[in-house]
Design a protein around this motif. Structure first.
Motif, PDB file in Angstrom:
ATOM      1  N   ALA A  44      -4.948  -3.405  -2.108  1.00  0.00           N
ATOM      2  CA  ALA A  44      -5.281  -4.759  -2.542  1.00  0.00           C
ATOM      3  C   ALA A  44      -6.703  -4.654  -3.090  1.00  0.00           C
ATOM      4  O   ALA A  44      -7.681  -4.970  -2.420  1.00  0.00           O
ATOM      5  N   PHE A  75      -2.217  -3.582  -6.845  1.00  0.00           N
ATOM      6  CA  PHE A  75      -1.415  -4.330  -5.896  1.00  0.00           C
ATOM      7  C   PHE A  75      -0.449  -3.419  -5.144  1.00  0.00           C
ATOM      8  O   PHE A  75       0.037  -2.421  -5.697  1.00  0.00           O
ATOM      9  N   THR A 117      -3.776 -10.623  -5.067  1.00  0.00           N
ATOM     10  CA  THR A 117      -3.702  -9.451  -4.193  1.00  0.00           C
ATOM     11  C   THR A 117      -3.608  -9.883  -2.730  1.00  0.00           C
ATOM     12  O   THR A 117      -2.946  -9.218  -1.925  1.00  0.00           O
TER      13      THR A 117
END
Length: 567
Positions: free
Chosen positions: A299, A320, A370
């Protein structure tokens, strides 16, 4: 001397979409990608509602919606012990042929003309490539690697090496443009050249979706026979020793499978075949087409999205874990945000704040998305089935039912996410004067439309059956919601037309539109976000015109533009 207006590094879906939109805006582009062509290995298998809305803007949504799974194939999400074993839970989804009408009937949940569409990047990229090449000012160069970047006050240059194995007349050339956009993926050369770092969470470990993943593209049409159940788009399997995610690519037997590598395990051809067989749970023939590796548990967001004349978009700007399908779709939204700003900067109607507004708007959006993706990964990544779930009889049935209840809850939480798709807002943008009061909550599973400045313009189905979005112009739109009685100041429109590229004036006197926008006049940006709303074309309107193009109380230099009125 300039070779083009914009250099794009990276020919994945984000770079190709940006090239297509810039080309339609009359901006000359040269795109470079080291690959020999569009993707041949499936990835990015989910197109969000917002991505489909952007595809609709550039005229390719219908073609994209015709690709991927067959039109009558419902893209369900289903959970199994193995595909041939026990089904634990299922989220039903409408087939692509029914999706638009389904969205009309589910406008409370999905207030959009373009509900999500499940179609692999494998099929999307060629459509985007054709859309880009349909513009005479757009050139796409595959087998071309950017190996150097340099910037000056007025331009940026890229050194490009041509692949000698793919291009007979190989060599090195230097290309100069006004701006350069790095759409070159997770290992972005452009990002590293600028010294920009990624910040956030990396290497997060989970039972699944947290570690090295092997992706296997294979052909096994007998899966549908041994399953004995209604086909699905995603098959999540929980065998006693392995978890897998298998995604139907074409509905005719091609699948992509993602399996997390076990500690100390080095995948080889035999282990790949064992994994496929274990996830299917039956002895059937299959053909491995290709394999790749990637890492889940990220993330990450770039600490900067630009440096002078260079901007980052897509995976070059954010990484991601793919739960929720947000990485590629966030990248398309990046490109949509950036395209009209580049047009304004190149055509000389932008103020000094417009370029910086890209980072101000899109970096918070990347942090938001994210975080959502990480939450979805936690929700599914730590699930472990109890031993009883693999046993026959009443005890096994009870265990499977209990796990199935949770998985059904999770499926809705991860895949019925109109708030994630449609709820990105730019209230803190330097281009927006925030309105009084509080905005609707930013919730994953509920989207509450609002015409507050900075938010996505609410969608309405018009009385004639058309989408309101199809009435908007390619550039800025001034929506007049009370056309029969609102006074329209032509002099204010003329001044706005000199400042805004391709301002279209759209008059719609329908109660649902007036109710959705709650103002007589609404200024809508090219990316379909509200710039301003009010009940008179007064000084506040003119200030908003300047603000939304990045001017800080300075005079706008008139530039050739187009003022269009639509019926």
């Amino acid at each position: 001397m300039l070779d083009c207006d914009v250099i794009i590094v990276g020919g994945g879906p984000v770079g190709l979409f940006l090239a297509a939109e810039l080309g339609q805006r009359g901006i000359s582009v040269e795109l470079f990608d080291a690959k020999n062509g569009t993707s041949r290995h499936p990835a990015a298998n989910a197109n969000s509602a917002r991505t489909m809305e952007h595809f609709r803007r550039i005229g390719i949504a219908s073609e994209i919606r015709s690709l991927g799974l067959p039109p009558d194939y419902a893209p369900d999400i289903a959970y199994f012990t193995s595909i041939a074993g026990h089904e634990l839970a299922r989220l039903h989804q409408p087939a692509s042929r029914d999706a638009i009408e389904w969205a009309r009937g589910h406008a409370f949940t999905w207030p959009t003309p373009e509900p999500p569409h499940r179609c692999s990047q494998l099929y999307v990229e060629p459509v985007l490539l054709d859309a880009a090449l349909g513009n005479a000012a757009c050139q796409v160069h595959f087998a071309s690697r950017v190996v150097g970047i340099s910037q000056g006050d007025e331009s940026v240059s890229a050194t490009v090496e041509l692949d000698t194995t793919a291009t007979p007349a190989a060599g090195t050339r230097t290309v100069t443009a006004r701006y350069l956009i790095g759409c070159d993926g997770p290992r972005s050369f452009v990002r590293k050249s600028l010294g920009i770092r990624l910040e956030g969470v990396a290497g997060e470990k989970r039972e699944f979706m947290g570690g090295q993943m092997d992706a296997v593209y294979f052909y096994a049409p007998d899966i549908y026979r041994v399953s004995g159940r209604r086909p699905a788009w995603q098959y999540w399997t929980f065998s006693p020793t392995q978890r897998a995610l298998i995604i139907a690519v074409d509905g005719a037997g091609h699948f992509i499978m993602n399996v997390q590598t076990r500690d100390g395990e080095a995948p080889d051809a035999d282990s790949v075949r064992r994994r496929i067989a274990e996830a299917i749970g039956a002895d059937i023939p299959f053909e491995v087409k290709s394999t790749s590796t990637w890492t889940a548990g990220f993330a990450l967001v770039a600490d900067r999205f630009s440096a002078q004349r260079v901007f980052l978009a897509g995976d070059a700007a954010h990484l991601f874990t793919p739960t929720g399908g947000l990485g590629y779709n966030t990248g398309i939204d990046d490109a949509a945000n950036l395209a009209w700003k580049l047009e304004a900067m190149i055509k000389g109607v932008a103020g000094e704040a417009l370029g910086a507004s890209y980072e101000a708007e899109r970096r918070p959006a990347a942090l938001r998305n994210t975080a959502f993706a990480r939450g979805f990964a936690d929700s599914i990544g730590y699930v472990q089935l109890p031993a009883a779930a693999y046993e026959p009889g009443a005890a096994g049935d009870a265990a499977r039912a209990a796990v199935g209840d949770y998985l059904a809850f999770h499926a809705t939480a991860e895949f019925v996410i109109p708030g994630v798709h449609l709820g990105t807002r730019y209230e803190a943008s330097p281009l927006v004067e925030a309105e009084a009061g509080s905005p609707p909550p930013d919730s994953a599973n509920l989207y509450l439309p609002t015409a507050r400045a900075g938010h996505r313009a609410p969608h309405v189905w018009l009385a004639d059956g058309r989408s309101l979005y199809d009435r908007f112009g390619q550039g800025f739109t001034l929506l007049c919601t009370k056309a029969s009685d609102a006074h329209i100041d032509d002099s204010a429109l003329q001044r706005a037309g000199r400042a805004l590229p391709q301002l279209a004036v759209v008059r719609i006197d329908e109660p649902e539109v007036a109710q959705a926008y709650k103002a007589a006049f609404v200024l809508i940006r090219p990316d379909q976000h509200v710039a301003w709303r009010g009940n008179a074309l007064d000084g506040e309107f003119e200030a908003a015109v300047l603000r939304t193009t990045g001017h800080r109380h300075e005079k706008v230099t008139p530039a050739p533009t187009e003022l269009a009125a639509t019926k």
